[in-house]
Enzyme design. Structure first.
Site, PDB file in Angstrom:
ATOM      1  N   ASP A   1      -0.513   9.570  44.592  1.00  0.00           N
ATOM      2  CA  ASP A   1      -0.648   9.294  42.944  1.00  0.00           C
ATOM      3  C   ASP A   1      -0.217   7.612  42.856  1.00  0.00           C
ATOM      4  O   ASP A   1       0.830   7.516  43.820  1.00  0.00           O
ATOM      5  CB  ASP A   1      -0.110   9.833  41.374  1.00  0.00           C
ATOM      6  CG  ASP A   1      -1.023   9.754  40.515  1.00  0.00           C
ATOM      7  OD1 ASP A   1      -1.202   8.222  40.659  1.00  0.00           O
ATOM      8  OD2 ASP A   1      -0.639  10.739  39.613  1.00  0.00           O
TER       9      ASP A   1
ATOM     10  N   GLN B   1       2.930  12.962  26.722  1.00  0.00           N
ATOM     11  CA  GLN B   1       2.505  14.622  25.850  1.00  0.00           C
ATOM     12  C   GLN B   1       1.771  15.486  26.292  1.00  0.00           C
ATOM     13  O   GLN B   1       1.562  16.032  25.736  1.00  0.00           O
ATOM     14  CB  GLN B   1       2.245  13.019  24.622  1.00  0.00           C
ATOM     15  CG  GLN B   1      -0.014  14.360  24.287  1.00  0.00           C
ATOM     16  CD  GLN B   1      -1.036  14.180  25.254  1.00  0.00           C
ATOM     17  OE1 GLN B   1      -0.961  13.500  25.703  1.00  0.00           O
ATOM     18  NE2 GLN B   1      -2.631  14.104  24.467  1.00  0.00           N
TER      19      GLN B   1
ATOM     20  N   LYS C   1       4.453   7.684  39.850  1.00  0.00           N
ATOM     21  CA  LYS C   1       4.771   9.196  39.673  1.00  0.00           C
ATOM     22  C   LYS C   1       5.176   9.934  40.502  1.00  0.00           C
ATOM     23  O   LYS C   1       4.923  10.714  41.111  1.00  0.00           O
ATOM     24  CB  LYS C   1       3.273   9.377  38.976  1.00  0.00           C
ATOM     25  CG  LYS C   1       2.490   9.365  37.964  1.00  0.00           C
ATOM     26  CD  LYS C   1       1.503   8.964  36.798  1.00  0.00           C
ATOM     27  CE  LYS C   1       1.332   9.357  35.211  1.00  0.00           C
ATOM     28  NZ  LYS C   1       0.061   9.192  35.111  1.00  0.00           N
TER      29      LYS C   1
ATOM     30  N   ASN D   1     -11.086   9.955  37.817  1.00  0.00           N
ATOM     31  CA  ASN D   1     -11.938   9.087  37.753  1.00  0.00           C
ATOM     32  C   ASN D   1     -12.717   9.967  39.133  1.00  0.00           C
ATOM     33  O   ASN D   1     -12.123  10.800  40.130  1.00  0.00           O
ATOM     34  CB  ASN D   1     -11.772   8.275  38.370  1.00  0.00           C
ATOM     35  CG  ASN D   1     -10.906   8.437  39.302  1.00  0.00           C
ATOM     36  OD1 ASN D   1     -11.720   7.705  40.134  1.00  0.00           O
ATOM     37  ND2 ASN D   1      -9.906   7.681  39.757  1.00  0.00           N
TER      38      ASN D   1
ATOM     39  N   CYS E   1     -10.010  10.287  28.809  1.00  0.00           N
ATOM     40  CA  CYS E   1      -8.618  10.882  27.891  1.00  0.00           C
ATOM     41  C   CYS E   1      -8.204   9.857  26.812  1.00  0.00           C
ATOM     42  O   CYS E   1      -8.048   9.853  26.023  1.00  0.00           O
ATOM     43  CB  CYS E   1      -7.359  11.110  28.903  1.00  0.00           C
ATOM     44  SG  CYS E   1      -7.834  12.652  29.706  1.00  0.00           S
TER      45      CYS E   1
ATOM     46  N   CYS F   1     -27.463  17.557  49.850  1.00  0.00           N
ATOM     47  CA  CYS F   1     -26.262  17.137  49.174  1.00  0.00           C
ATOM     48  C   CYS F   1     -25.861  16.373  50.060  1.00  0.00           C
ATOM     49  O   CYS F   1     -26.277  16.224  51.613  1.00  0.00           O
ATOM     50  CB  CYS F   1     -25.278  17.995  49.347  1.00  0.00           C
ATOM     51  SG  CYS F   1     -23.594  17.802  49.055  1.00  0.00           S
TER      52      CYS F   1
ATOM     53  N   CYS G   1     -22.059  17.532  51.993  1.00  0.00           N
ATOM     54  CA  CYS G   1     -22.237  19.320  52.304  1.00  0.00           C
ATOM     55  C   CYS G   1     -23.325  19.520  53.166  1.00  0.00           C
ATOM     56  O   CYS G   1     -23.665  20.696  53.945  1.00  0.00           O
ATOM     57  CB  CYS G   1     -21.323  19.975  52.458  1.00  0.00           C
ATOM     58  SG  CYS G   1     -22.573  20.360  50.655  1.00  0.00           S
TER      59      CYS G   1
END
Ligand SMILES: [Zn+2]
Length: 254
Positions: free
Chosen positions: A61, A71, A85, A130, A189, A250, A253
């Site tokens: 992170d 929260q 983090k 994201n 969020c 795809c 893959c």
């Protein structure tokens, strides 16, 4: 591999489960799991993966703790605001169980560096915020032949899916979402809100599915559930399961 007596005590409630047993607990101790995102999903997922005795945890992170995170991001406290983090998560693991190996990677995952972080590990659990990162992680998992558990949450909804796009008949995450999100950052969020306990449900459910994947070669909790996407509804409440098909065209893959 035999666990020493203090480890047998620590994991006694796992070992007594026929689905895990001593062999399963030893497999968890040997596993290397990469957590992408130590936020609302990654924090509770980390707590239960560390609790399960996953031997090596790679904690990715590039963000720092913000007051609005507290929260739902359960491993941080008010005194951590402004700190890394990834580094706080590694400290949390060391304090929780000093025999686990926790490695902090405080950089943003991109298509350039993702394979280097993921290659050689057992499983990636992506709970980031994201789509650019999610797609880079998915492509790297296919390239490195590492399974991916992808988990997301918003408002009162969660999703947890297991992907093994490196296998001939199994979809990758990109088969599910397509390439449409490549350029967009879809962190909702901040605008839409998220119930903290909902992030906890998605994160702990992802930890359960991670253990399912890691134990699947031994029989364990049943099959790995590749291509199954579980949709968690916190308002109903309910859980329903969709099957994702491999897309022969795809970009990841196919
Ligand atoms: Zn795919």
């Amino acid at each position: 591999m035999t666990l020493p007596p203090d480890r047998l005590d620590r994991f006694a409630r796992h070992i007594v489960l026929p689905e895990i047993g001593g062999a399963g607990q030893a497999a968890l101790a040997k596993a290397k799991v990469v957590l992408i995102g130590l936020g609302g999903i990654g924090s509770p997922a980390l707590q239960y993966l560390a609790g399960a005795g996953i031997g090596t945890l790679v904690l990715v992170d590039d963000d720092t703790v913000d007051a609005t995170n507290l929260q739902r991001q359960t491993i941080y406290g008010g005194g951590n605001v402004g700190s890394s983090k990834a580094e706080l998560a590694a400290v949390w693991v060391h304090e929780f169980d000093e025999l686990l190996d926790a490695r902090a990677v405080a950089t943003r995952i991109t298509s350039e560096n993702a394979v280097g972080v993921i290659a050689g590990t057992s499983l990636v659990l992506d709970g980031c915020d994201n789509f650019v990162t999610r797609l880079a992680v998915s492509d790297a998992c296919v390239a490195a032949r590492v399974p991916l558990l992808s988990a997301a949450v918003g408002r009162f909804q969660g999703q947890v899916g297991a992907f093994a796009g490196h296998l001939p008949d199994q979809p990758c995450y990109r088969c599910f979402v397509g390439a449409a999100f490549d350029a967009d950052d879809c962190d909702t969020c901040a605008e839409d809100g998220v119930l903290g306990a909902m992030a906890g449900w998605a994160g702990t459910f992802a930890a359960l599915q991670a253990i399912r994947v890691l134990l699947a070669p031994l029989g364990g909790l049943g099959d790995a559930q590749w291509g199954k996407l579980h949709v968690l509804d916190g308002l109903a409440p309910s859980l329903r399961t969709m099957t994702i098909a491999k897309d022969p065209a795809c970009n990841g893959c196919g």
